[in-house]
Design a protein around this motif. Structure first.
Motif, PDB file in Angstrom:
ATOM      1  N   PHE A  11     -20.200  -6.094  -0.896  1.00  0.00           N
ATOM      2  CA  PHE A  11     -19.971  -5.082   0.134  1.00  0.00           C
ATOM      3  C   PHE A  11     -18.726  -5.394   0.964  1.00  0.00           C
ATOM      4  O   PHE A  11     -17.898  -4.523   1.221  1.00  0.00           O
ATOM      5  N   SER A  12     -18.571  -6.645   1.378  1.00  0.00           N
ATOM      6  CA  SER A  12     -17.434  -7.025   2.215  1.00  0.00           C
ATOM      7  C   SER A  12     -16.135  -7.069   1.420  1.00  0.00           C
ATOM      8  O   SER A  12     -15.080  -6.620   1.894  1.00  0.00           O
ATOM      9  N   ALA A  13     -16.187  -7.586   0.191  1.00  0.00           N
ATOM     10  CA  ALA A  13     -14.981  -7.653  -0.641  1.00  0.00           C
ATOM     11  C   ALA A  13     -14.520  -6.261  -1.049  1.00  0.00           C
ATOM     12  O   ALA A  13     -13.315  -5.992  -1.123  1.00  0.00           O
ATOM     13  N   LEU A  14     -15.470  -5.363  -1.306  1.00  0.00           N
ATOM     14  CA  LEU A  14     -15.116  -3.998  -1.683  1.00  0.00           C
ATOM     15  C   LEU A  14     -14.374  -3.302  -0.543  1.00  0.00           C
ATOM     16  O   LEU A  14     -13.422  -2.550  -0.773  1.00  0.00           O
ATOM     17  N   GLY A  15     -14.794  -3.577   0.691  1.00  0.00           N
ATOM     18  CA  GLY A  15     -14.105  -2.986   1.832  1.00  0.00           C
ATOM     19  C   GLY A  15     -12.665  -3.439   1.912  1.00  0.00           C
ATOM     20  O   GLY A  15     -11.750  -2.642   2.147  1.00  0.00           O
ATOM     21  N   ALA A  16     -12.443  -4.748   1.691  1.00  0.00           N
ATOM     22  CA  ALA A  16     -11.075  -5.283   1.727  1.00  0.00           C
ATOM     23  C   ALA A  16     -10.234  -4.673   0.606  1.00  0.00           C
ATOM     24  O   ALA A  16      -9.069  -4.303   0.810  1.00  0.00           O
ATOM     25  N   PHE A  17     -10.829  -4.550  -0.585  1.00  0.00           N
ATOM     26  CA  PHE A  17     -10.108  -3.965  -1.723  1.00  0.00           C
ATOM     27  C   PHE A  17      -9.724  -2.513  -1.430  1.00  0.00           C
ATOM     28  O   PHE A  17      -8.590  -2.086  -1.678  1.00  0.00           O
ATOM     29  N   ASN A  18     -10.666  -1.754  -0.909  1.00  0.00           N
ATOM     30  CA  ASN A  18     -10.374  -0.361  -0.568  1.00  0.00           C
ATOM     31  C   ASN A  18      -9.353  -0.262   0.555  1.00  0.00           C
ATOM     32  O   ASN A  18      -8.600   0.716   0.642  1.00  0.00           O
ATOM     33  N   GLY A  19      -9.355  -1.264   1.452  1.00  0.00           N
ATOM     34  CA  GLY A  19      -8.336  -1.299   2.499  1.00  0.00           C
ATOM     35  C   GLY A  19      -6.945  -1.391   1.908  1.00  0.00           C
ATOM     36  O   GLY A  19      -6.014  -0.710   2.354  1.00  0.00           O
ATOM     37  N   PHE A  20      -6.792  -2.218   0.866  1.00  0.00           N
ATOM     38  CA  PHE A  20      -5.511  -2.326   0.170  1.00  0.00           C
ATOM     39  C   PHE A  20      -5.122  -0.985  -0.462  1.00  0.00           C
ATOM     40  O   PHE A  20      -3.964  -0.561  -0.400  1.00  0.00           O
ATOM     41  N   LEU A  21      -6.099  -0.332  -1.083  1.00  0.00           N
ATOM     42  CA  LEU A  21      -5.821   0.961  -1.726  1.00  0.00           C
ATOM     43  C   LEU A  21      -5.391   2.006  -0.706  1.00  0.00           C
ATOM     44  O   LEU A  21      -4.439   2.773  -0.933  1.00  0.00           O
ATOM     45  N   LEU A  22      -6.087   2.050   0.434  1.00  0.00           N
ATOM     46  CA  LEU A  22      -5.715   3.002   1.475  1.00  0.00           C
ATOM     47  C   LEU A  22      -4.340   2.682   2.048  1.00  0.00           C
ATOM     48  O   LEU A  22      -3.576   3.580   2.395  1.00  0.00           O
ATOM     49  N   SER A  23      -4.026   1.398   2.140  1.00  0.00           N
ATOM     50  CA  SER A  23      -2.709   0.991   2.618  1.00  0.00           C
ATOM     51  C   SER A  23      -1.621   1.542   1.700  1.00  0.00           C
ATOM     52  O   SER A  23      -0.605   2.072   2.165  1.00  0.00           O
ATOM     53  N   ILE A  24      -1.847   1.444   0.399  1.00  0.00           N
ATOM     54  CA  ILE A  24      -0.897   1.986  -0.573  1.00  0.00           C
ATOM     55  C   ILE A  24      -0.814   3.505  -0.454  1.00  0.00           C
ATOM     56  O   ILE A  24       0.268   4.092  -0.508  1.00  0.00           O
ATOM     57  N   TYR A  25      -1.979   4.142  -0.282  1.00  0.00           N
ATOM     58  CA  TYR A  25      -2.012   5.603  -0.152  1.00  0.00           C
ATOM     59  C   TYR A  25      -1.151   6.073   1.020  1.00  0.00           C
ATOM     60  O   TYR A  25      -0.340   6.992   0.880  1.00  0.00           O
ATOM     61  N   PHE A  26      -1.330   5.451   2.186  1.00  0.00           N
ATOM     62  CA  PHE A  26      -0.574   5.877   3.357  1.00  0.00           C
ATOM     63  C   PHE A  26       0.902   5.522   3.234  1.00  0.00           C
ATOM     64  O   PHE A  26       1.754   6.229   3.779  1.00  0.00           O
ATOM     65  N   ALA A  27       1.213   4.429   2.537  1.00  0.00           N
ATOM     66  CA  ALA A  27       2.613   4.079   2.316  1.00  0.00           C
ATOM     67  C   ALA A  27       3.299   5.138   1.464  1.00  0.00           C
ATOM     68  O   ALA A  27       4.434   5.543   1.736  1.00  0.00           O
ATOM     69  N   ILE A  28       2.596   5.615   0.434  1.00  0.00           N
ATOM     70  CA  ILE A  28       3.140   6.681  -0.409  1.00  0.00           C
ATOM     71  C   ILE A  28       3.236   7.974   0.377  1.00  0.00           C
ATOM     72  O   ILE A  28       4.232   8.701   0.289  1.00  0.00           O
ATOM     73  N   HIS A  29       2.207   8.269   1.173  1.00  0.00           N
ATOM     74  CA  HIS A  29       2.199   9.475   1.989  1.00  0.00           C
ATOM     75  C   HIS A  29       3.349   9.451   2.983  1.00  0.00           C
ATOM     76  O   HIS A  29       3.922  10.487   3.309  1.00  0.00           O
ATOM     77  N   ALA A  30       3.708   8.260   3.449  1.00  0.00           N
ATOM     78  CA  ALA A  30       4.791   8.140   4.422  1.00  0.00           C
ATOM     79  C   ALA A  30       6.126   8.517   3.814  1.00  0.00           C
ATOM     80  O   ALA A  30       7.063   8.857   4.527  1.00  0.00           O
ATOM     81  N   LYS A  31       6.241   8.465   2.483  1.00  0.00           N
ATOM     82  CA  LYS A  31       7.483   8.868   1.839  1.00  0.00           C
ATOM     83  C   LYS A  31       7.747  10.354   2.026  1.00  0.00           C
ATOM     84  O   LYS A  31       8.845  10.834   1.812  1.00  0.00           O
ATOM     85  N   LYS A  32       6.709  11.078   2.416  1.00  0.00           N
ATOM     86  CA  LYS A  32       6.871  12.498   2.703  1.00  0.00           C
ATOM     87  C   LYS A  32       7.338  12.683   4.139  1.00  0.00           C
ATOM     88  O   LYS A  32       7.089  13.705   4.769  1.00  0.00           O
ATOM     89  N   LYS A  33       8.010  11.625   4.646  1.00  0.00           N
ATOM     90  CA  LYS A  33       8.662  11.657   5.952  1.00  0.00           C
ATOM     91  C   LYS A  33       7.667  11.753   7.104  1.00  0.00           C
ATOM     92  O   LYS A  33       7.952  12.333   8.135  1.00  0.00           O
ATOM     93  N   ILE A  34       6.498  11.215   6.911  1.00  0.00           N
ATOM     94  CA  ILE A  34       5.529  11.103   7.997  1.00  0.00           C
ATOM     95  C   ILE A  34       5.552   9.641   8.427  1.00  0.00           C
ATOM     96  O   ILE A  34       4.766   8.827   7.965  1.00  0.00           O
ATOM     97  N   PHE A  35       6.522   9.294   9.273  1.00  0.00           N
ATOM     98  CA  PHE A  35       6.836   7.899   9.538  1.00  0.00           C
ATOM     99  C   PHE A  35       5.669   7.139  10.150  1.00  0.00           C
ATOM    100  O   PHE A  35       5.518   5.940   9.918  1.00  0.00           O
ATOM    101  N   THR A  36       4.832   7.821  10.937  1.00  0.00           N
ATOM    102  CA  THR A  36       3.710   7.129  11.576  1.00  0.00           C
ATOM    103  C   THR A  36       2.777   6.497  10.550  1.00  0.00           C
ATOM    104  O   THR A  36       2.127   5.493  10.835  1.00  0.00           O
ATOM    105  N   ASN A  37       2.730   7.053   9.352  1.00  0.00           N
ATOM    106  CA  ASN A  37       1.828   6.512   8.344  1.00  0.00           C
ATOM    107  C   ASN A  37       2.270   5.152   7.815  1.00  0.00           C
ATOM    108  O   ASN A  37       1.466   4.424   7.228  1.00  0.00           O
ATOM    109  N   TYR A  38       3.544   4.803   8.002  1.00  0.00           N
ATOM    110  CA  TYR A  38       3.966   3.448   7.659  1.00  0.00           C
ATOM    111  C   TYR A  38       3.206   2.438   8.517  1.00  0.00           C
ATOM    112  O   TYR A  38       2.765   1.402   8.031  1.00  0.00           O
ATOM    113  N   PHE A  39       3.092   2.744   9.804  1.00  0.00           N
ATOM    114  CA  PHE A  39       2.376   1.844  10.706  1.00  0.00           C
ATOM    115  C   PHE A  39       0.893   1.762  10.343  1.00  0.00           C
ATOM    116  O   PHE A  39       0.290   0.689  10.390  1.00  0.00           O
ATOM    117  N   LEU A  40       0.310   2.898   9.976  1.00  0.00           N
ATOM    118  CA  LEU A  40      -1.097   2.901   9.565  1.00  0.00           C
ATOM    119  C   LEU A  40      -1.275   2.099   8.280  1.00  0.00           C
ATOM    120  O   LEU A  40      -2.235   1.344   8.137  1.00  0.00           O
TER     121      LEU A  40
END
Length: 343
Positions: A11-40
């Motif tokens: 349960f705890s490791a899965l949360g950390a893994f999904n955190g990495f995935l969400l981090s990648i998601y927002f980094a890609i989303h930030a390429k659409k010029k939504i700069f605040t998502n880089y910080f997220l």
């Protein structure tokens, strides 16, 4: 490892893994010029690094001290990235992120070289870790000022917008994770990791809720600080807005608020405020209406269009999106509309 331990680890490791995935998601989303998502994205990244260290150290105390040092060092950037993310939403100006990141990044790197965890465990546990948690807490306090409008709404029992709920959830989540780690000596070391997993899944539910919504949850900040647009500017924007329909800019499936602002030579903030306050709708819904009007004209003049091609030629990205939007706006399916028009 016993059954309960296996469950805790998963349960705890899965949360950390999904955190990495969400981090990648927002980094890609930030390429659409939504700069605040880089910080997220970076906030989720450093949280995930900290949590994954906790998970493996809890179940494997012989974990490499270098890995422990990296996990603890990541904590020094959690507070700054939370602060920068909320500040970027609250203020319509460029954020000087370097002042809040580079000094800590350089400082913890130098400390790590001078006092590596493997050789100076006592110093880390006695001074460095405690200092990091104090710094994290200070940034939580500093970040609270950007949520004052939300706190006032809660106090007055006013309804919250989706973006209000999202920002409040992010702030509360990071604060609870800090509390879990700060109180770990009195509870359990794994509490912080479990807290992150639980909070992360709440955030994922909000994302799913956001995806099914009509509003642009991340693209538009919808914050205007009671700044009214003067009449001269209103007239100019109204005139300029006609260019979107005249030049059919909305036919571009990826036409965004920022692109519209550039085309109309307006600030993104001003255009968003005009559409929300004067027209009473979100920018995405405005563009959707333009596309529906285009589709109606095609249905009225063309007889051999398939629904799929009609949607694409009107600026929609899929048949289902077009069909749903058309029926919601007109109350009819495209076929029903064409049949009613031909009578």
């Amino acid at each position: 490892m016993t059954g309960p331990d296996q469950f805790l680890f998963f349960f705890s490791a899965l949360g950390a893994f999904n955190g990495f995935l969400l981090s990648i998601y927002f980094a890609i989303h930030a390429k659409k010029k939504i700069f605040t998502n880089y910080f997220l994205s970076l906030l989720l990244l450093v949280l995930s690094i900290r949590v994954i260290k906790s998970v493996f150290f809890y179940f494997n105390p012989q974990l490499s001290n270098i890995f422990i040092q990296i996990g603890l060092s990541a904590c020094i950037l959690i507070g700054p990235f939370l602060f920068l993310y909320l500040k970027a939403y609250a203020e319509d100006k460029k954020t000087n992120w370097a002042n809040h990141v580079l000094p800590y990044l350089i400082g913890i790197s130098i400390l790590g070289l001078l006092y590596p965890y493997v050789e100076h465990t006592f110093i880390w546990r006695k001074w460095i870790i405690k200092t990091i948690y104090v710094q994290w807490f200070i940034y939580i306090i500093l970040s609270a000022k950007y949520l004052r409008p939300i706190f006032k709404k809660i106090k007055k029992r006013e309804s919250l917008r989706k973006i209000d709920i999202w920002l409040f959830s992010i702030y509360t989540g990071v604060s609870l994770i800090w509390l879990a780690y700060a109180m770990a000596a009195y509870t359990s070391y794994i509490t912080g990791a479990l807290s992150f997993t639980f909070i992360l899944y709440v955030a994922i539910l909000l994302l799913v809720f956001k995806s099914s919504s009509e509003t642009t949850f991340f693209d538009e900040k919808e914050k205007y600080k009671n700044k009214a647009i003067d009449q001269k500017t209103l007239a100019a924007i109204s005139q300029k807005l006609g260019l979107i329909t005249e030049q059919e800019l909305f036919l571009n499936p990826n036409f965004t608020l920022e692109e519209a602002a550039k085309e109309l030579k307006l600030s993104k903030h001003t255009l968003s405020q005009y559409v929300n306050e004067i027209l009473g709708k979100s920018f995405s819904n405005l563009i959707k209406e333009y596309r529906i009007e285009k589709a109606k004209k095609l249905l009225e003049t063309k007889k051999n269009y398939t629904i799929e091609s009609l949607g694409y030629d009107s600026g929609f990205t899929s048949k289902s999106t077009f069909f749903t939007a058309f029926k919601k706006v007109t109350g009819l399916t495209p076929a029903e509309y064409q049949k009613a028009y031909s009578k």
